[in-house]
Design a protein around this motif. Sequence first.
Motif, PDB file in Angstrom:
ATOM      1  N   GLY A   1      17.177 -22.312 -19.721  1.00  0.00           N
ATOM      2  CA  GLY A   1      17.801 -22.418 -21.039  1.00  0.00           C
ATOM      3  C   GLY A   1      18.061 -21.058 -21.653  1.00  0.00           C
ATOM      4  N   ILE A   2      17.087 -20.161 -21.528  1.00  0.00           N
ATOM      5  CA  ILE A   2      17.275 -18.788 -22.020  1.00  0.00           C
ATOM      6  C   ILE A   2      18.435 -18.133 -21.286  1.00  0.00           C
ATOM      7  N   ALA A   3      18.437 -18.270 -19.948  1.00  0.00           N
ATOM      8  CA  ALA A   3      19.497 -17.661 -19.131  1.00  0.00           C
ATOM      9  C   ALA A   3      20.865 -18.221 -19.491  1.00  0.00           C
ATOM     10  N   ALA A   4      20.935 -19.544 -19.701  1.00  0.00           N
ATOM     11  CA  ALA A   4      22.210 -20.172 -20.045  1.00  0.00           C
ATOM     12  C   ALA A   4      22.705 -19.702 -21.414  1.00  0.00           C
ATOM     13  N   CYS A   5      21.798 -19.590 -22.380  1.00  0.00           N
ATOM     14  CA  CYS A   5      22.187 -19.097 -23.715  1.00  0.00           C
ATOM     15  C   CYS A   5      22.721 -17.677 -23.628  1.00  0.00           C
ATOM     16  N   ILE A   6      22.053 -16.837 -22.845  1.00  0.00           N
ATOM     17  CA  ILE A   6      22.508 -15.459 -22.670  1.00  0.00           C
ATOM     18  C   ILE A   6      23.884 -15.439 -22.025  1.00  0.00           C
ATOM     19  N   CYS A   7      24.032 -16.198 -20.936  1.00  0.00           N
ATOM     20  CA  CYS A   7      25.286 -16.202 -20.181  1.00  0.00           C
ATOM     21  C   CYS A   7      26.458 -16.700 -21.029  1.00  0.00           C
ATOM     22  N   PHE A   8      26.303 -17.878 -21.642  1.00  0.00           N
ATOM     23  CA  PHE A   8      27.400 -18.466 -22.409  1.00  0.00           C
ATOM     24  C   PHE A   8      27.602 -17.744 -23.738  1.00  0.00           C
ATOM     25  N   GLY A   9      26.543 -17.211 -24.290  1.00  0.00           N
ATOM     26  CA  GLY A   9      26.696 -16.427 -25.513  1.00  0.00           C
ATOM     27  C   GLY A   9      27.534 -15.187 -25.280  1.00  0.00           C
TER      28      GLY A   9
ATOM     29  N   HIS B   1      15.086  -2.395 -21.032  1.00  0.00           N
ATOM     30  CA  HIS B   1      15.962  -3.361 -21.703  1.00  0.00           C
ATOM     31  C   HIS B   1      17.319  -2.744 -22.092  1.00  0.00           C
ATOM     32  N   ALA B   2      17.836  -1.907 -21.216  1.00  0.00           N
ATOM     33  CA  ALA B   2      19.159  -1.330 -21.464  1.00  0.00           C
ATOM     34  C   ALA B   2      20.207  -2.436 -21.518  1.00  0.00           C
ATOM     35  N   TYR B   3      21.195  -2.263 -22.389  1.00  0.00           N
ATOM     36  CA  TYR B   3      22.203  -3.296 -22.605  1.00  0.00           C
ATOM     37  C   TYR B   3      23.363  -3.088 -21.630  1.00  0.00           C
ATOM     38  N   LYS B   4      23.272  -3.749 -20.451  1.00  0.00           N
ATOM     39  CA  LYS B   4      24.310  -3.648 -19.425  1.00  0.00           C
ATOM     40  C   LYS B   4      24.781  -5.064 -19.116  1.00  0.00           C
ATOM     41  N   VAL B   5      25.946  -5.411 -19.663  1.00  0.00           N
ATOM     42  CA  VAL B   5      26.402  -6.799 -19.665  1.00  0.00           C
ATOM     43  C   VAL B   5      26.488  -7.394 -18.268  1.00  0.00           C
ATOM     44  N   ASN B   6      27.086  -6.671 -17.306  1.00  0.00           N
ATOM     45  CA  ASN B   6      27.267  -7.225 -15.969  1.00  0.00           C
ATOM     46  C   ASN B   6      25.929  -7.567 -15.319  1.00  0.00           C
ATOM     47  N   PHE B   7      24.948  -6.707 -15.494  1.00  0.00           N
ATOM     48  CA  PHE B   7      23.639  -6.971 -14.906  1.00  0.00           C
ATOM     49  C   PHE B   7      22.905  -8.076 -15.658  1.00  0.00           C
ATOM     50  N   ILE B   8      23.142  -8.177 -16.952  1.00  0.00           N
ATOM     51  CA  ILE B   8      22.542  -9.260 -17.730  1.00  0.00           C
ATOM     52  C   ILE B   8      23.084 -10.603 -17.255  1.00  0.00           C
ATOM     53  N   LEU B   9      24.402 -10.683 -17.030  1.00  0.00           N
ATOM     54  CA  LEU B   9      25.021 -11.916 -16.542  1.00  0.00           C
ATOM     55  C   LEU B   9      24.539 -12.251 -15.131  1.00  0.00           C
ATOM     56  N   LEU B  10      24.412 -11.238 -14.286  1.00  0.00           N
ATOM     57  CA  LEU B  10      23.897 -11.448 -12.926  1.00  0.00           C
ATOM     58  C   LEU B  10      22.471 -11.982 -12.982  1.00  0.00           C
ATOM     59  N   ASN B  11      21.673 -11.413 -13.861  1.00  0.00           N
ATOM     60  CA  ASN B  11      20.289 -11.849 -14.041  1.00  0.00           C
ATOM     61  C   ASN B  11      20.238 -13.315 -14.479  1.00  0.00           C
ATOM     62  N   ALA B  12      21.085 -13.671 -15.456  1.00  0.00           N
ATOM     63  CA  ALA B  12      21.107 -15.041 -15.972  1.00  0.00           C
ATOM     64  C   ALA B  12      21.564 -16.032 -14.906  1.00  0.00           C
ATOM     65  N   ALA B  13      22.616 -15.671 -14.167  1.00  0.00           N
ATOM     66  CA  ALA B  13      23.128 -16.553 -13.114  1.00  0.00           C
ATOM     67  C   ALA B  13      22.086 -16.766 -12.024  1.00  0.00           C
ATOM     68  N   SER B  14      21.387 -15.693 -11.654  1.00  0.00           N
ATOM     69  CA  SER B  14      20.359 -15.783 -10.621  1.00  0.00           C
ATOM     70  C   SER B  14      19.246 -16.739 -11.032  1.00  0.00           C
ATOM     71  N   ILE B  15      18.818 -16.638 -12.284  1.00  0.00           N
ATOM     72  CA  ILE B  15      17.744 -17.512 -12.766  1.00  0.00           C
ATOM     73  C   ILE B  15      18.185 -18.975 -12.748  1.00  0.00           C
ATOM     74  N   MET B  16      19.407 -19.268 -13.193  1.00  0.00           N
ATOM     75  CA  MET B  16      19.879 -20.653 -13.207  1.00  0.00           C
ATOM     76  C   MET B  16      19.989 -21.222 -11.796  1.00  0.00           C
ATOM     77  N   ILE B  17      20.462 -20.403 -10.857  1.00  0.00           N
ATOM     78  CA  ILE B  17      20.533 -20.849  -9.456  1.00  0.00           C
ATOM     79  C   ILE B  17      19.126 -21.141  -8.935  1.00  0.00           C
ATOM     80  N   GLY B  18      18.183 -20.250  -9.239  1.00  0.00           N
ATOM     81  CA  GLY B  18      16.816 -20.425  -8.771  1.00  0.00           C
ATOM     82  C   GLY B  18      16.154 -21.673  -9.341  1.00  0.00           C
ATOM     83  N   VAL B  19      16.391 -21.956 -10.621  1.00  0.00           N
ATOM     84  CA  VAL B  19      15.794 -23.136 -11.242  1.00  0.00           C
ATOM     85  C   VAL B  19      16.407 -24.411 -10.665  1.00  0.00           C
ATOM     86  N   PHE B  20      17.720 -24.399 -10.424  1.00  0.00           N
ATOM     87  CA  PHE B  20      18.348 -25.560  -9.789  1.00  0.00           C
ATOM     88  C   PHE B  20      17.801 -25.753  -8.375  1.00  0.00           C
ATOM     89  N   ALA B  21      17.612 -24.649  -7.643  1.00  0.00           N
ATOM     90  CA  ALA B  21      17.043 -24.723  -6.294  1.00  0.00           C
ATOM     91  C   ALA B  21      15.632 -25.300  -6.330  1.00  0.00           C
TER      92      ALA B  21
END
Length: 319
Positions: A191-199, A284-304
């Motif tokens: 849920g945190i990852a999805a909020c970050i990604c879609f936000g 906690h540097a603000y790097k959007v591409n890596f933040i999105l990669l992090n969020a996507a990875s977590i969602m894939i892992g939770v679904f797995a």
Amino acid sequence: MNPIWGPDAVAIIWHWPIAVYLFLAGLSSGAMMTALSVEWMNPEKKAPWDAFVRAGVLLAPVTIIVGLLILVFDLTKPLNFYKLLLTYNLQSVMSLGVLLLLVYTPLSIIYAAMRFRASLESSFLGGLVRAFGGILDFLERHSLWFGRLIFAFAGGVGVYTGFLLSAIQTFPLYNSPILPILFLASGLSSGIAACICFGLLFFEKEVSKSTTKYLLTMDLRVIPIESLLIFALFVGLYFQGGEKAVVAITALSSGSWATIFWLCVIGFSIVIPSVIALTALKNHAYKVNFILLNAASIMIGVFALRMYILYAGQIYLGV
């Protein structure tokens, strides 16, 4: 029954749509709890709302509704689903879950309407929103208590997704008191990852860097808890001995689902986010591409994780 692919091929009862439902229900729970947590950080307690509040309150009803539709159409007789709404057995996990979802789903829709009220009033739904304006005004005046109520129900939904499987005593991997807590923690993480990604993707102008860092920090704290719960799940099975010990060993070391566990569950939900956090997002540097990669990875892992628990629980029986 449905055959499962690969060398572990056996007849199974519950297949991938159930895993999708469990994932979406957990994500809805986590997204709502995340959105409310961020909202309560707002000292003004009023609009403009943070991007992650808007993302979370929108994701929560959408994902639970889609998940329920998938669940209903996966039933042998989907048109008879209404009977579950008329007959209840308070000793049944399924009945308790239906009651929980029957309350949580409309409440999440109402809360989303409150946070998107201005947009809805200017849309084709404007007349409907204005007709219920008095109710929305009342709930807005008591939004803190209303939010706390929804937070409690969201947490209940997250725990329920685990209880749905843990109540099945015939499958050792399911029948563990750890499973509901694990599903709650992993649902919160997704849920945190999805909020970050879609936000970041859809409400970019309303993104707060400080809130982004707060959510990244929160997710990094949930990941070790999730790891410990996974560890406790298998250690608990092992030390119970007998067929449960056999299940714990074979589920982690034998067949294609053991490979999926190590590569997808551990890899995507724990290792990759940890590596990204310690390198690209260090301090906690603000790097959007890596933040999105992090969020996507977590969602894939939770679904797995949902897929793994669902299938491995039916395959590895210790016999």
